[in-house]
Every structure is written in structure tokens, then in C-alpha cells.
Write a protein that holds these residues in place. Structure first.
Motif, mmCIF file in Angstrom:
data_model
loop_
_atom_site.group_PDB
_atom_site.id
_atom_site.type_symbol
_atom_site.label_atom_id
_atom_site.label_comp_id
_atom_site.label_asym_id
_atom_site.label_seq_id
_atom_site.Cartn_x
_atom_site.Cartn_y
_atom_site.Cartn_z
ATOM 1 N N PRO A 61 -36.632 -10.856 48.622
ATOM 2 C CA PRO A 61 -37.828 -10.450 47.879
ATOM 3 C C PRO A 61 -37.445 -9.992 46.463
ATOM 4 C CG PRO A 61 -37.147 -8.686 49.337
ATOM 5 C CD PRO A 61 -36.198 -9.830 49.572
ATOM 6 N N PRO A 62 -38.381 -9.872 45.554
ATOM 7 C CA PRO A 62 -38.081 -9.374 44.203
ATOM 8 C C PRO A 62 -37.409 -8.009 44.266
ATOM 9 C CG PRO A 62 -40.280 -10.312 44.268
ATOM 10 C CD PRO A 62 -39.801 -10.251 45.683
ATOM 11 N N GLY A 63 -36.371 -7.818 43.474
ATOM 12 C CA GLY A 63 -35.644 -6.568 43.410
ATOM 13 C C GLY A 63 -34.396 -6.558 44.255
ATOM 14 N N VAL A 64 -34.180 -7.578 45.074
ATOM 15 C CA VAL A 64 -33.003 -7.628 45.943
ATOM 16 C C VAL A 64 -32.188 -8.869 45.567
ATOM 17 C CG1 VAL A 64 -32.138 -7.749 48.289
ATOM 18 C CG2 VAL A 64 -34.219 -6.471 47.820
ATOM 19 N N SER A 65 -30.867 -8.698 45.432
ATOM 20 C CA SER A 65 -29.981 -9.807 45.075
ATOM 21 C C SER A 65 -28.705 -9.698 45.885
ATOM 22 C CB SER A 65 -29.658 -9.779 43.581
ATOM 23 O OG SER A 65 -28.994 -8.556 43.243
ATOM 24 N N LEU A 66 -27.939 -10.801 45.879
ATOM 25 C CA LEU A 66 -26.663 -10.820 46.568
ATOM 26 C C LEU A 66 -25.690 -9.946 45.793
ATOM 27 C CD1 LEU A 66 -24.930 -12.076 48.858
ATOM 28 C CD2 LEU A 66 -24.327 -13.893 47.233
ATOM 29 N N ALA A 67 -25.110 -8.959 46.474
ATOM 30 C CA ALA A 67 -24.193 -8.033 45.821
ATOM 31 C C ALA A 67 -22.783 -8.571 45.807
ATOM 32 C CB ALA A 67 -24.222 -6.677 46.517
ATOM 33 N N SER A 68 -22.429 -9.351 46.836
ATOM 34 C CA SER A 68 -21.064 -9.835 46.927
ATOM 35 C C SER A 68 -21.063 -11.142 47.685
ATOM 36 C CB SER A 68 -20.179 -8.806 47.634
ATOM 37 O OG SER A 68 -18.894 -9.355 47.895
ATOM 38 N N SER A 69 -20.227 -12.063 47.239
ATOM 39 C CA SER A 69 -20.073 -13.334 47.953
ATOM 40 C C SER A 69 -18.865 -13.308 48.877
ATOM 41 C CB SER A 69 -19.921 -14.484 46.948
ATOM 42 O OG SER A 69 -18.777 -14.270 46.128
ATOM 43 N N GLU A 70 -18.340 -12.127 49.122
ATOM 44 C CA GLU A 70 -17.201 -11.983 50.010
ATOM 45 C C GLU A 70 -17.657 -12.206 51.459
ATOM 46 O OE1 GLU A 70 -14.021 -8.556 51.489
ATOM 47 O OE2 GLU A 70 -15.393 -8.175 49.819
ATOM 48 N N ILE A 71 -16.907 -13.012 52.198
ATOM 49 C CA ILE A 71 -17.221 -13.251 53.607
ATOM 50 C C ILE A 71 -16.753 -12.043 54.384
ATOM 51 C CG2 ILE A 71 -16.853 -14.736 55.602
ATOM 52 C CD1 ILE A 71 -18.435 -16.016 53.359
ATOM 53 N N VAL A 72 -17.695 -11.376 55.034
ATOM 54 C CA VAL A 72 -17.343 -10.141 55.728
ATOM 55 C C VAL A 72 -16.921 -10.398 57.165
ATOM 56 C CG1 VAL A 72 -18.835 -8.747 54.260
ATOM 57 C CG2 VAL A 72 -19.751 -9.757 56.355
ATOM 58 N N ASP A 73 -17.209 -11.595 57.707
ATOM 59 C CA ASP A 73 -16.864 -11.863 59.096
ATOM 60 C C ASP A 73 -15.539 -12.608 59.137
ATOM 61 O OD1 ASP A 73 -16.647 -12.564 61.732
ATOM 62 O OD2 ASP A 73 -18.758 -13.092 61.970
ATOM 63 N N GLU A 74 -14.497 -11.925 59.613
ATOM 64 C CA GLU A 74 -13.166 -12.521 59.639
ATOM 65 C C GLU A 74 -13.065 -13.690 60.609
ATOM 66 O OE1 GLU A 74 -11.237 -9.430 62.926
ATOM 67 O OE2 GLU A 74 -10.603 -9.333 60.824
ATOM 68 N N TRP B 25 -21.811 -12.641 64.055
ATOM 69 C CA TRP B 25 -22.670 -12.010 63.049
ATOM 70 C C TRP B 25 -22.472 -12.693 61.699
ATOM 71 C CZ3 TRP B 25 -26.504 -8.720 63.924
ATOM 72 C CH2 TRP B 25 -26.522 -7.992 65.125
ATOM 73 N N TYR B 26 -23.581 -12.867 60.996
ATOM 74 C CA TYR B 26 -23.575 -13.373 59.622
ATOM 75 C C TYR B 26 -24.163 -12.260 58.772
ATOM 76 C CZ TYR B 26 -22.649 -17.828 61.852
ATOM 77 O OH TYR B 26 -22.084 -18.827 62.588
ATOM 78 N N THR B 27 -23.257 -11.646 57.973
ATOM 79 C CA THR B 27 -23.617 -10.421 57.253
ATOM 80 C C THR B 27 -23.754 -10.716 55.754
ATOM 81 O OG1 THR B 27 -22.466 -9.072 58.888
ATOM 82 C CG2 THR B 27 -22.949 -8.046 56.762
ATOM 83 N N PHE B 28 -24.805 -10.132 55.143
ATOM 84 C CA PHE B 28 -25.083 -10.291 53.719
ATOM 85 C C PHE B 28 -25.038 -8.914 53.049
ATOM 86 C CE2 PHE B 28 -26.994 -13.773 55.933
ATOM 87 C CZ PHE B 28 -26.839 -14.876 55.115
#
Length: 790
Positions: free
Chosen positions: A568-581, A608-611
């Protein structure tokens, strides 16, 4: 005047009475002593005499008649009258053959004349019945003159009675045997022998043997008695019926030399017996594998009159039915491929060895079902459905033993058409030498000989179905259908054998088969805050037997799995780092394009797919709560791409700065009733989220729902709480039990204080049929808290 008339009639009557007495005729029985006799008679065998003699005493007999009432069941033999007269009187028959009352006319018989006469009579079946019921026999002779019975001067003034006996034969069937056994194959012949005895005192000179059976069931031949051929003119055969007449011609064949069979005098006498034998050929399988015959003996005046036939004996021969033994040889099938036609093949062999063990009217239904052990189709019922029901699995290119065939279709379940190798279909040999043949001669190649095999091959191609995304179980992409074959056959006698069913393939792609896709993440965010949201999507194959371009459908080289997040407006991707090893090595990639974030790997992986996201109040459009939409996509190269999951996560933004009102810090639900961990009910569930999944519920479980929040830096005069839940099915699944609210005063004038209040039942509302709301207005509770609460 009246006196002469009254006396005259009396005088005249007396006069005539005296006159008549003076001229009345009378007879004397005799002079022979006895004046009559009758000889013993054998039922239906001989005609025997009855003889009488009488003397006319005085007056001539001018209009005479003799009447002889024969005994029960006795019949006059016409033309048998014989007589002598001492003075020329004549006797003539006035009765015909078969009469029981014999009438003989007399010409004038002079006074003193002696008449001697005899007749012959026979005994019929009524006489036999009368005798067997204890009756006796007598013939009664009366003589009439001018219509009135004559006076008898002797025999106590009575008619003369001739007493006699009646004897009869009694036919007995015994010792019905079959040689070498009573079992044979269709077309096989065995010999039947029957011992026939006369068990009565009366001899017989004619009788009949009859046998009845099902039409076109048996063939009887080679009839003989005591080894002598019975003349053909004495044998009558029609379909299902045999009659043999025994008369002096063949009764004379009884050999008397052994003193055991008879004396060869053209009479079948007491205790004489003979052996009747003939060949029996089974023309068909018979009812219940048997060929039943009803046999009887009888005698009489003709075949229309059966005089007390022998007890009806039943006998049978059995058919040795074939026992075809059909077995299935691997392979039954393989894998289905989203991109290619998949070959399937199955070989069926009749492992029996005897010629009669062939499988008659062989049939095979190829279709679909959804159970592991379905009711198997037979010749009368089809329990599979066709590919036209859902259209996800389709068959083509059928062959039998390598010969291409076009198979007919038959009616399947659910108004579908099922491919089938039908019996009574192939009028020409479909598969060359061996394989299916016409062994029962019905004109169709639908029989499988003992030792023969057929191999049926066909191809299957997939047409997956596109469905709207969502959560919850969905097994409709390829439908949950077994590719199955049902095989049925008869033995040589047309008796159904136990049909057989087997599965070629079963697999399906299923969304959320055992677990429902879930999302997790922060629900309240502040300006500039970095937060996380995650999704755990579930996708499975039942047996991992579907391929994507020759490789496993979930992990093959042409498979791609994508999770998208609509921001939604006001929310963006903070990091493109894959958090799931766990995604390391799966070529993971996460990036944002416009308001979409894409998380891709080169296979499906249940994890899990984490954003990691960031809140920017300056870009916020004022919507609260904000909706974050997850979607997943499965892709098999260019063959199939399907949107699988879609689910929402809601976040409350606190803009322009940190929240000063109510902020929910934690929310969880878990059951408080402990069920069993195993089907034997030996161990209870530990209500510990570290041990068991306490967020999984069963019917009648009690659920504890807890919401924790905090209010700071403000004074409020109202307080509301709302809980929303969305059951997958069954409508409103929760029933409210009780609720409490605890308010903690951490900085009031009274110090740290806790206030606990019971909460009444909530107001239940719902949107559509699947979204339910519980709402409480807790504002009145604020007035019950101690002064100084802030």
C-alpha cells in the motif's frame, strides 16, 4: 246303485294278481357248482374270464337281459362273450369295450333250458388304487325278464357274486450311476446306468421310461438293456425329453439264464430286473454348473394314462467349468507430465492351463475414480467415470498387443463416456495371432485362452484447470482422480468370475493439503519503522508422480515459484536480503517493481517467505489499517502457470508519529482442551506451543483468545475491542463462553494496580457468510477504575 262299482275293482285286482303268480319266471344258479367264478386279474396285463351258469325253472324268458356289474376298475372286453345253451337260446353283447356294467341280451329261453356263458374283462389303474387301499373285488350277475329282475330260487334268492383278486406290478428305479464319474466338460460324454425292477406281484408286458431335462442341455444316445441294443422305433426323443417303450420286443431281452434278471417269457415279472444304460453328453454348462434330469417309470393302457408311476427320481451330471486365472503384470503406468503425453501399458495373462479354462467375454474398462479400492466394474455395471467429467486427464492411442485399435465407449458414472475393450464388439481379430480369440464360437474376438496374454497400451495427456487463488485446501488443478482399469470375464459356462481393478496412476497438486497457508508479521508500525511480514504457503503433490517437462513437478529445472507482495502507499521494500537461509542454492531473488515486491526461487519450497518493509508516513494515503496482499505463482516452463495463493495481512500505521492511543502489542489464540496424540488414545496433547501445535483446533475444543495492548500519553473516555475471524467452511464455528478484561494501572496515584472485570457476551456481526466479528464496548468499565487512573 253304488255298491257294484265299489266292489268290482277289488275283485279284478285279486284276479290278475293270482294270474301273474301262476306264470312268473325264476332261475336256479347252476347246476354247475359253483354256478360261477372269476379268475385273478393283473392290472393292464391280461384279460381274464368270469363265468356263470343258470337254469330257467318254468315260464319262458321272452325278453331277457343279463347285467354284470364288474368290480372297481374292471373293464369289459368287447367280443369276449362265449356261451352254450341246452335248447337253442342266443346271447348277444349289448356293451362295448371299457364298460364297467356289462349288458347281454337273451333270446327266448324255454323252461328248463340251461345257459352257460363267460366274458373277459381287464383291470385298469382304478383297480390298482382300490386294491392298494384295501378294497376287494366281486362281479355281480343279475337276470331280467321284461324289465324286471327274475326271482332266484337258490343262493338265498340273491344275484350271483364272483369274487376274485387283482394284482399289479410295481416299477422301481434304483442304483442310478455314472461311469467313470458324474462330471464332464462341455461336449464330454459319460455313461448313465439305471437298475429297473418289478417289485409287485403282477407281471407287466408294457411300460414306459421317461426322462426330462432342460432343452438343449443334454444329448442322450446308445440305449441298451443288459447290453442289448434297444430298437430305435421304441425310442422317442425331443429337445429336453426322452421316452423308451418297453414291450414284449425288448422285455424279452431280459436274460433268464442267470436266474437273476428274468426268465425271458416276454413278461416283466416280480423281482425281475434289468440294467438300462445310455450315454449322456453335456451340450452346455447347465444351470449352476449342473444338468438335472427327472426320471420316472409308469405303465397303463397308453402313454396318456400313467398308472401310479414310480417315484420320480432326480439325477444330474456336473460340468467341469473352466477356471481362468487372470493376473496383471507390471508396469501398470508411470508419470504424468504437464508438457508431454505419457505412455501407460499393462499386460494381462491367463495363467490357467486346461483348454476349458479360457476367459470368456473378456472386457476391460479404462477410466477414472477417486478411491484406492473402488467397487469393481463388471459386465452389467460400470463404476468408473470418463475423461469428459473434468477433462484434466485424457486418453488416446490405444493398442492391443501392439495393434492400434479404436475402442468403443460405454456409459460410465456421472453421465460420462468410458473407454472400454468391450465383449461382443470385435467381430474381427483385433490383435493378430494369440491374444483375443473367438473360443466360444459367438462370432466375437473376446476370449482369452489359457496361457495367452494381451498387452494394452495407451497415452495420457494432462490439461490442468486454472482456479482463483485463495487459501485452504484445493485439489482441483488436476482433480484427484485415479487412472484405473477394471477387468471382468466369465468362465466357459458364462459364470461371472471375480472382477479385478487396479490403478495405473494417482497424483494431484494440492493447495494447503494438511496445513492452511498462514501469514505473520507486525500489525502496528510507526513512521520510519522497519518491520517484517511473512507468508508460509503450502503446496504438495500426493505421490510426486507428476512431472514438469520430464522432471519432478515441484523441483524440476523448468519450475519457478514466485511470492508477490502488493504494497500500500507508504510502505516499501526495506531490504532485498534473503532472510530464509533454506533458499540458498535455489537462485533466490527479491526485488520491488512499482508497488509490487517479488520473491522468486527456482522450485517450490515449503518454508517462510519473509519481507523486510519500511513505513513512510509522508507517502501514506490515510488508509488504516493498510492491506498487504500476498500472492503465490507456480510456473512449469511455458506449459502451465497458476496463481495459487492469495491472502491479506493488515497493518495499522501510526502517523505522523508514535501512537498515543491504544496499541495492540500481542494477539494469540490456543486451545485449552487436550485431545489425544494417537488413535489408540494413550497420550494426551501437551498444551505447550513448544511441544504441540496448540493453535490447531478440533470440533468441541475450547479456545482461549488473548489480546494485549497499551495506552499511554493520553486520557480516553472510551474503549472498544473487536475480534475478526474467517472460517474456511461450516459458517460460524465459535460459540462464546466467557471473557474477562484486566487493566493494569502502572503510574496512577494509587500505585501499580490491576483491575479485572467480567465482560458480557459480544455483539456478533458478519460480512457475507465467511467473515465474523465479535465487538465489545468496554467504555463503561472506565468508570469503575480507581481515581488517578491515567
Amino acid at each position: 246303485m253304488n255298491a257294484p262299482f265299489t266292489k268290482l275293482p277289488v275283485f279284478l285286482l285279486l284276479f290278475f294278481s293270482i294270474l301273474n303268480q301262476g306264470f312268473s319266471a325264476s332261475i336256479t344258479w347252476g347246476p354247475a357248482n359253483p354256478a360261477g367264478f372269476a379268475t385273478t386279474t393283473t392290472v393292464y396285463t391280461n384279460a381274464r374270464k368270469v363265468r356263470y351258469e343258470f337254469t330257467n325253472n318254468n315260464a319262458p324268458i321272452m325278453n331277457g337281459r343279463i347285467e354284470i356289474q364288474l368290480g372297481t376298475g374292471m373293464q369289459f372286453v368287447g367280443g369276449s362273450l362265449e356261451y352254450t345253451s341246452s335248447d337253442g337260446a342266443t346271447l348277444t353283447e349289448n356293451s362295448t369295450t371299457g364298460d364297467n356294467l356289462v349288458i347281454i341280451n337273451l333270446s327266448p329261453v324255454s323252461a328248463g333250458e340251461i345257459i352257460s356263458f363267460s366274458i373277459k374283462r381287464t383291470a385298469n389303474c382304478d383297480a390298482r388304487t382300490h386294491k392298494s387301499n384295501g378294497g376287494t373285488f366281486e362281479d355281480v350277475c343279475r337276470i331280467y325278464n321284461g324289465g324286471s329282475e327274475i326271482n332266484y330260487s337258490n343262493n338265498f334268492g340273491l344275484p350271483f357274486t364272483a369274487n376274485y383278486d387283482v394284482i399289479y406290478g410295481n416299477l422301481v428305479l434304483d442304483n442310478i450311476t455314472h461311469n467313470p464319474t458324474s462330471s464332464t466338460t462341455v461336449g464330454g460324454t459319460i455313461n448313465r446306468s439305471i437298475e429297473i425292477t418289478n417289485g409287485g406281484f403282477g407281471s407287466l408286458k408294457k411300460f414306459w421310461y421317461e426322462e426330462s431335462f432342460s432343452e438343449n442341455d443334454l444329448e442322450l444316445s446308445n440305449f441298451n438293456m443288459n447290453g442289448y441294443l434297444i430298437p430305435a422305433n421304441l425310442i422317442t426323443q425331443t429337445p429336453g425329453f426322452l421316452r423308451i417303450e418297453f414291450n414284449p420286443t425288448n422285455i424279452n431281452l431280459i436274460d433268464g439264464s442267470q436266474n437273476t434278471f428274468g426268465n425271458g417269457n416276454n413278461r416283466f415279472q416280480k423281482d425281475e430286473f434289468f440294467i438300462l444304460s445310455y450315454d449322456v453328453t453335456a451340450l452346455s454348462c447347465g444351470e449352476d454348473d449342473s444338468h438335472h434330469s427327472s426320471i420316472k417309470l409308469f405303465y397303463g393302457s397308453s402313454i396318456e394314462e400313467e398308472c401310479t408311476p414310480s417315484a420320480i427320481e432326480t439325477t444330474s451330471i456336473s460340468t467341469i467349468n473352466g477356471i481362468p486365472n487372470i493376473t496383471v503384470s507390471e508396469p501398470l503406468g508411470g508419470f504424468l507430465d504437464m508438457c508431454h503425453d505419457s505412455p501407460f501399458s499393462v499386460t494381462l495373462t491367463n495363467n490357467s492351463t486346461a483348454p476349458e479354462d479360457y476367459a470368456r467375454d473378456f472386457m476391460m474398462i479404462i477410466g477414472l475414480f477417486h478411491l484406492d479400492d473402488p467397487i469393481v466394474s463388471n459386465h452389467d455395471t460400470t463404476t468408473l467415470w470418463g475423461t469428459d467429467r473434468y477433462g484434466t486427464r485424457n486418453f488416446k492411442n490405444f493398442t492391443i498387443n501392439g495393434y492400434p485399435v479404436t475402442l468403443p465407449q460405454t456409459q460410465g458414472l456421472h453421465d460420462t463416456s468410458v473407454d472400454a475393450i468391450l465383449y461382443d464388439y470385435f467381430a474381427n481379430d483385433p490383435d493378430g495371432s494369440g491374444g483375443l480369440d473367438d473360443l466360444d464360437g459367438d462370432g466375437f474376438y473376446d476370449d482369452l485362452a489359457a496361457g495367452a496374454s494381451i498387452t494394452i497400451s495407451f497415452e495420457v495427456f494432462l490439461t490442468p484447470i486454472d482456479w482463483e487463488c485463495g487459501t485452504g485446501k484445493n485439489n482441483k488443478y488436476f482433480r484427484h482422480e485415479h487412472i484405473m482399469s477394471h477387468v471382468a470375464w466369465l468362465n466357459q459356462c458364462g459364470i461371472p468370475q471375480a472382477p479385478m481393478g487396479f490403478s495405473h496412476h494417482v497424483d494431484n497438486m494440492v493447495r494447503d493439503k494438511n496445513e492452511t497457508t498462514t501469514v505473520f508479521g507486525d500489525t502496528d508500525v510507526n513512521d520510519g519503522q522497519t518491520f517484517e511480514v511473512s507468508i508460509l504457503p503450502h503446496l504438495s503433490l500426493n505421490k510426486n508422480a507428476i512431472l514438469c517437462n520430464q522432471k519432478p513437478a515441484l523441483t524440476g529445472t523448468d519450475v519457478n515459484w514466485t511470492v508477490t507482495l502488493h504494497l500500500p502507499p507508504g510502505v516499501s521494500l526495506a531490504s532485498s536480503e534473503i532472510v530464509d537461509e533454506h533458499h540458498t542454492g535455489f537462485q533466490p531473488d527479491i526485488y520491488q517493481s512499482g508497488n509490487m515486491v517479488y520473491y522468486t526461487i527456482d522450485r517450490y519450497n515449503e518454508d517462510w517467505y519473509t519481507f523486510q518493509l519500511k513505513m513512510d508516513c509522508s507517502q501514506w494515503d490515510g488508509t488504516s489499517p493498510m492491506e498487504l496482499i500476498f500472492q503465490t505463482y507456480y510456473e512449469c516452463g511455458t506449459c502451465w502457470k497458476q496463481n495459487i495463493h492469495c491472502i491479506e495481512h493488515y497493518v495499522v500505521p501510526h502517523c505522523p508519529g508514535p501512537c498515543i492511543g491504544m496499541v495492540t502489542k500481542e494477539f494469540y489464540a490456543h486451545r485449552t482442551t487436550a485431545g489425544w496424540t494417537d488413535s489408540e488414545q494413550t497420550n494426551l496433547v501437551e498444551l505447550d506451543p513448544e511441544i504441540h501445535n496448540v493453535d490447531h483446533l478440533l470440533t468441541y475444543d475450547t479456545v482461549n483468545i488473548t489480546a494485549e495492548g497499551i495506552i499511554k500519553d493520553t486520557i480516553s473516555d472510551n474503549l472498544y475491542l473487536e475480534i475478526e475471524y474467517t472460517p474456511e467452511e461450516c459458517g460460524n464455528i465459535f460459540e462464546f463462553q466467557k471473557a474477562q478484561i484486566t487493566i493494569f494501572d502502572r503510574d496512577g496515584s494509587s500505585g501499580n494496580t490491576e483491575y479485572t472485570f467480567d465482560v458480557p457476551a459480544p455483539v456478533l456481526t458478519h460480512e457475507e457468510d465467511s467473515i465474523f466479528h465479535w465487538a465489545w464496548d468496554l467504555s463503561n468499565i472506565l468508570g469503575q477504575i480507581a481515581p488517578g487512573f491515567v
